[in-house]
Scaffold this motif. Structure first.
Motif, PDB file in Angstrom:
ATOM      1  N   PRO A  48       0.813  -1.226   0.000  1.00 44.61           N
ATOM      2  CA  PRO A  48       0.000   0.000   0.000  1.00 44.61           C
ATOM      3  C   PRO A  48       0.847   1.277   0.000  1.00 44.61           C
ATOM      4  O   PRO A  48       0.444   2.284  -0.603  1.00 44.61           O
ATOM      5  N   LEU A  49       1.999   1.237   0.647  1.00 43.54           N
ATOM      6  CA  LEU A  49       2.876   2.408   0.639  1.00 43.54           C
ATOM      7  C   LEU A  49       3.423   2.660  -0.761  1.00 43.54           C
ATOM      8  O   LEU A  49       3.499   3.809  -1.216  1.00 43.54           O
ATOM      9  N   GLN A  51       2.005   1.797  -3.580  1.00 45.13           N
ATOM     10  CA  GLN A  51       0.908   2.271  -4.421  1.00 45.13           C
ATOM     11  C   GLN A  51       0.603   3.739  -4.152  1.00 45.13           C
ATOM     12  O   GLN A  51       0.369   4.517  -5.085  1.00 45.13           O
ATOM     13  N   ALA A  52       0.618   4.128  -2.880  1.00 43.96           N
ATOM     14  CA  ALA A  52       0.368   5.530  -2.539  1.00 43.96           C
ATOM     15  C   ALA A  52       1.463   6.424  -3.113  1.00 43.96           C
ATOM     16  O   ALA A  52       1.191   7.495  -3.670  1.00 43.96           O
ATOM     17  N   ARG A  57       0.672  10.220  -3.541  1.00 44.78           N
ATOM     18  CA  ARG A  57       0.007  10.498  -2.264  1.00 44.78           C
ATOM     19  C   ARG A  57       1.015  10.334  -1.119  1.00 44.78           C
ATOM     20  O   ARG A  57       0.889   9.465  -0.256  1.00 44.78           O
ATOM     21  N   TRP A  58       2.014  11.190  -1.137  1.00 46.27           N
ATOM     22  CA  TRP A  58       3.113  11.054  -0.184  1.00 46.27           C
ATOM     23  C   TRP A  58       2.685  11.372   1.241  1.00 46.27           C
ATOM     24  O   TRP A  58       3.274  10.864   2.197  1.00 46.27           O
ATOM     25  N   ASP A  59       1.648  12.204   1.401  1.00 50.49           N
ATOM     26  CA  ASP A  59       1.153  12.488   2.751  1.00 50.49           C
ATOM     27  C   ASP A  59       0.639  11.218   3.421  1.00 50.49           C
ATOM     28  O   ASP A  59       0.788  11.045   4.638  1.00 50.49           O
ATOM     29  N   GLU A  60       0.049  10.320   2.628  1.00 52.13           N
ATOM     30  CA  GLU A  60      -0.427   9.047   3.179  1.00 52.13           C
ATOM     31  C   GLU A  60       0.745   8.205   3.673  1.00 52.13           C
ATOM     32  O   GLU A  60       0.651   7.536   4.707  1.00 52.13           O
ATOM     33  N   VAL A  61       1.827   8.222   2.909  1.00 50.67           N
ATOM     34  CA  VAL A  61       3.014   7.457   3.299  1.00 50.67           C
ATOM     35  C   VAL A  61       3.581   8.011   4.605  1.00 50.67           C
ATOM     36  O   VAL A  61       3.859   7.258   5.553  1.00 50.67           O
ATOM     37  N   ASP A  63       2.062   9.731   6.857  1.00 55.72           N
ATOM     38  CA  ASP A  63       1.130   9.503   7.963  1.00 55.72           C
ATOM     39  C   ASP A  63       1.209   8.064   8.462  1.00 55.72           C
ATOM     40  O   ASP A  63       1.163   7.818   9.678  1.00 55.72           O
ATOM     41  N   ALA A  64       1.335   7.107   7.542  1.00 61.21           N
ATOM     42  CA  ALA A  64       1.442   5.698   7.947  1.00 61.21           C
ATOM     43  C   ALA A  64       2.694   5.470   8.786  1.00 61.21           C
ATOM     44  O   ALA A  64       2.665   4.743   9.791  1.00 61.21           O
ATOM     45  N   GLN A  67       2.131   7.049  12.218  1.00 59.01           N
ATOM     46  CA  GLN A  67       1.251   6.211  13.042  1.00 59.01           C
ATOM     47  C   GLN A  67       2.027   5.036  13.636  1.00 59.01           C
ATOM     48  O   GLN A  67       1.811   4.653  14.796  1.00 59.01           O
TER      49      GLN A  67
END
Length: 236
Positions: A48-49, A51-52, A57-61, A63-64, A67
């Motif tokens: 998923p990282l 794919q992001a 969608r680096w903000d998603e990476v 954030d993961a 977390q």
């Protein structure tokens, strides 16, 4: 008692396993017997990282990863490591979100380069490390200029890392390709190369580099053990 080391792994799990081995070997060398490094790891799911990131969608990476750092804090870790060079493009965001000291992968490498009087070195790693961005900017802020290989060599390195090493494949032809890239840096007048990928040591193990190599993975693990044992006085 040694500090509990936190690790954010899974980027890829091949390098996470290498970190685990290096940390425990370093601790046993220092203390002997059956000593090993006390650690806790949060392993992220890599696909998923990827794919992001591919979708921008680096903000998603980031954030993961942040977390995962928060989970390490809850698990009792006293400081933490990102077990991937590319993930350090988000080091500042992650550190801002996690109330736990981060041992940056570049810190011990910068110290080793400066001790050798080297202010300019080659860099091999993924395209997100060798390209313009936060990773090289951070080294520059520490007084070290990292010189990437030409674009075709950058693409070759990225393919070797993504398509082979993160999948557990070791190809002798790829080893020769990487050594040729490093030799090109030697011919260009550089005296050292930073191995800025935590999977590349798996490929280069036992290989004779054409110039001085600074293995960020090994240096990071050694520095983590020193910090866990408070050998350097801890964080400022």
């Amino acid at each position: 008692m040694a500090r509990l080391i936190g690790l954010i792994g899974g980027m890829s799990w091949e390098s996470s396993a290498l970190y685990y081995r290096l940390l425990n070997q370093a601790m046993q060398r220092r203390l002997g017997g059956h000593h090993n490094a006390a650690s806790v790891m949060v392993t992220l799911e890599f696909e998923p990282l990827l794919q992001a990131g591919a979708a921008g969608r680096w903000d998603e990476v980031a954030d993961a990863i942040a977390q995962a750092g928060m989970r390490l804090k809850r698990a009792g870790a006293e400081f933490f490591l990102l077990t991937a060079n590319t993930a350090h493009n988000f080091a500042s965001q992650v550190q801002a979100a996690v109330d736990l000291p981060l041992l940056h992968i570049g810190t011990p490498t910068v110290a080793a380069l400066q001790a050798a009087g080297i202010a300019r070195a080659g860099l091999i790693g993924t395209r997100h490390v060798t390209g313009p961005g936060a990773y090289r900017d951070w080294y520059r802020s520490q007084g070290i200029e990292l010189v990437p290989p030409p674009d075709d060599d950058r693409a070759a390195l990225d393919a070797i890392i993504a398509d082979e090493l993160t999948q557990g494949r070791i190809d002798p032809r790829s080893r020769q390709r990487v050594l040729a890239i490093v030799d090109g840096m030697r011919l260009a007048g550089l005296q050292a190369v930073v191995i800025g990928c935590t999977e590349l040591p798996l490929l280069l193990e036992g290989a004779a580099l054409p110039l001085a190599g600074y293995d960020t993975t090994r240096l990071h693990a050694e520095a983590a053990v020193a910090l866990a044992l408070d050998e350097d006085g801890g964080f400022d």
